[in-house]
Design a protein around this motif. Structure first.
Motif, PDB file in Angstrom:
ATOM      1  N   TYR A  88       0.830  -1.202   0.000  1.00 30.10           N
ATOM      2  CA  TYR A  88       0.000   0.000   0.000  1.00 30.10           C
ATOM      3  C   TYR A  88       0.868   1.257   0.000  1.00 30.10           C
ATOM      4  N   ASP A  89       0.385   2.306  -0.685  1.00 28.16           N
ATOM      5  CA  ASP A  89       1.123   3.570  -0.705  1.00 28.16           C
ATOM      6  C   ASP A  89       0.309   4.720  -0.126  1.00 28.16           C
ATOM      7  N   ALA A  90      -0.760   4.382   0.589  1.00 26.66           N
ATOM      8  CA  ALA A  90      -1.559   5.354   1.332  1.00 26.66           C
ATOM      9  C   ALA A  90      -2.249   4.592   2.451  1.00 26.66           C
ATOM     10  N   CYS A  91      -2.529   5.262   3.557  1.00 28.40           N
ATOM     11  CA  CYS A  91      -3.286   4.605   4.618  1.00 28.40           C
ATOM     12  C   CYS A  91      -4.178   5.629   5.299  1.00 28.40           C
ATOM     13  N   LEU A  92      -5.296   5.141   5.827  1.00 27.56           N
ATOM     14  CA  LEU A  92      -6.285   6.046   6.397  1.00 27.56           C
ATOM     15  C   LEU A  92      -7.254   5.292   7.294  1.00 27.56           C
ATOM     16  N   ASP A  93      -8.053   6.077   8.041  1.00 26.37           N
ATOM     17  CA  ASP A  93      -9.066   5.562   8.955  1.00 26.37           C
ATOM     18  C   ASP A  93      -8.398   4.961  10.191  1.00 26.37           C
ATOM     19  N   ILE A  94      -9.231   4.434  11.103  1.00 27.13           N
ATOM     20  CA  ILE A  94      -8.689   3.755  12.273  1.00 27.13           C
ATOM     21  C   ILE A  94      -8.300   2.335  11.885  1.00 27.13           C
ATOM     22  N   PRO A  95      -7.271   1.792  12.493  1.00 23.75           N
ATOM     23  CA  PRO A  95      -6.479   2.360  13.595  1.00 23.75           C
ATOM     24  C   PRO A  95      -5.310   3.224  13.140  1.00 23.75           C
ATOM     25  N   ALA A  96      -5.082   3.331  11.817  1.00 22.16           N
ATOM     26  CA  ALA A  96      -3.878   4.025  11.341  1.00 22.16           C
ATOM     27  C   ALA A  96      -3.792   5.458  11.846  1.00 22.16           C
ATOM     28  N   CYS A  97      -4.941   6.156  11.919  1.00 21.87           N
ATOM     29  CA  CYS A  97      -4.876   7.572  12.306  1.00 21.87           C
ATOM     30  C   CYS A  97      -4.416   7.756  13.749  1.00 21.87           C
ATOM     31  N   MET A  98      -4.512   6.713  14.571  1.00 23.02           N
ATOM     32  CA  MET A  98      -3.975   6.797  15.928  1.00 23.02           C
ATOM     33  C   MET A  98      -2.451   6.934  15.901  1.00 23.02           C
ATOM     34  N   PHE A  99      -1.838   6.422  14.833  1.00 28.62           N
ATOM     35  CA  PHE A  99      -0.377   6.407  14.709  1.00 28.62           C
ATOM     36  C   PHE A  99       0.137   7.585  13.884  1.00 28.62           C
ATOM     37  N   TRP A 100      -0.611   8.673  13.808  1.00 25.21           N
ATOM     38  CA  TRP A 100      -0.243   9.734  12.878  1.00 25.21           C
ATOM     39  C   TRP A 100       1.199  10.226  13.101  1.00 25.21           C
TER      40      TRP A 100
END
Length: 266
Positions: A88-100
């Protein structure tokens, strides 16, 4: 101590281009569709359902390592996120946004998108979906029964909202935490690297201008995340009740068999 992520191959084959760090329920589904139309391969939180045991448990481990300081396991950083997010070359939504903050350190050249909506509208949507799910007594119990999908989903969700609001779902608390999430990101990310994007107001021009892509000759994509989320929950609930029914059925058969055996023995 070994971690689950250490057994995952590093399949990152192209640079991370976009980190969409807006909260869940802020139009992340529409952004996902738009990014795909632009040729990106985004990892939305719903991707976990494609391989639940693998993805949910890796995110659980990441949340524990990075936010709950287990001591014997090092936090996730670039190498671990490369393994977790793979192609993947993009990530979004939870839980990823917790790791901003961790993701920004891991991929400092990636552009940051903050999807947003009015806080009152957001908390109303969250209360109907993600907050409602993690507060359901049925799923709180079922996490100990299902170790393949709903159990890990529930455990991951519980950790996410413990980080976000300490599991306190009063509106005044969740609204304040929502606003704080955005203010922290605005303060940390250079303005030229950040796009604030409001679904229903912004569209292709803003997104493509930020990413340096041509504007597609088509309407902005529509998504129905509430219905999709509810469908996942309804499917999980039906599967759970079918499992319970099978257990009861086997119990009845076993009881009848035992009574029959006792009868003939007598």
């Amino acid at each position: 101590m070994s971690r689950l992520i250490d057994n995952e191959p590093n399949t990152q084959v192209k640079p991370m281009r976009v980190l969409c760090m807006g909260m869940a329920r802020t139009g992340t589904n529409s952004i996902t569709i738009a990014l795909r139309k632009l040729g990106l391969n985004p990892y939305h939180g719903s991707e976990c359902f494609k391989n639940p045991p693998r993805d949910f448990n890796l995110w659980i481990e990441a949340l524990q390592c990075n936010f709950f300081n287990p001591g014997d396991k090092k936090p996730y950083a670039r190498e671990e996120f490369d393994r977790l997010l793979g192609p993947y070359d993009a990530c979004l939504d939870i839980p990823a946004c917790m790791f901003w903050a961790d993701l920004h350190r891991a991929y400092p050249d990636a552009k940051i998108i903050l999807t947003k909506r009015d806080v009152d509208s957001w908390v109303k949507s969250a209360n109907k979906t993600v907050f409602n799910f993690v507060q359901m007594p049925f799923f709180r119990f079922w996490q100990y029964v299902d170790s393949t999908c709903i159990g890990p989903l529930y455990q991951m969700s519980d950790l996410v909202w413990r980080i976000f609001c300490n599991g306190d779902f009063r509106e005044e608390v969740t609204k304040q935490k929502y606003l704080e999430h955005y203010e922290k990101i605005r303060a940390a990310i250079p303005k030229e690297q950040l796009l604030e994007f409001e679904i229903g107001k912004d569209g292709w021009e803003e997104l493509c201008g930020f990413l340096g892509e041509e504007v597609p000759d088509e309407p902005w994509p529509k998504a129905y995340p509430t219905a999709e989320f509810q469908e996942h929950i309804d499917i999980a609930r039906r599967e759970a009740w079918w499992t319970i029914a099978r257990w009861l059925g086997m119990g009845v058969v076993g009881a009848v068999g035992t009574l029959g055996w006792l009868y003939y023995q007598g």
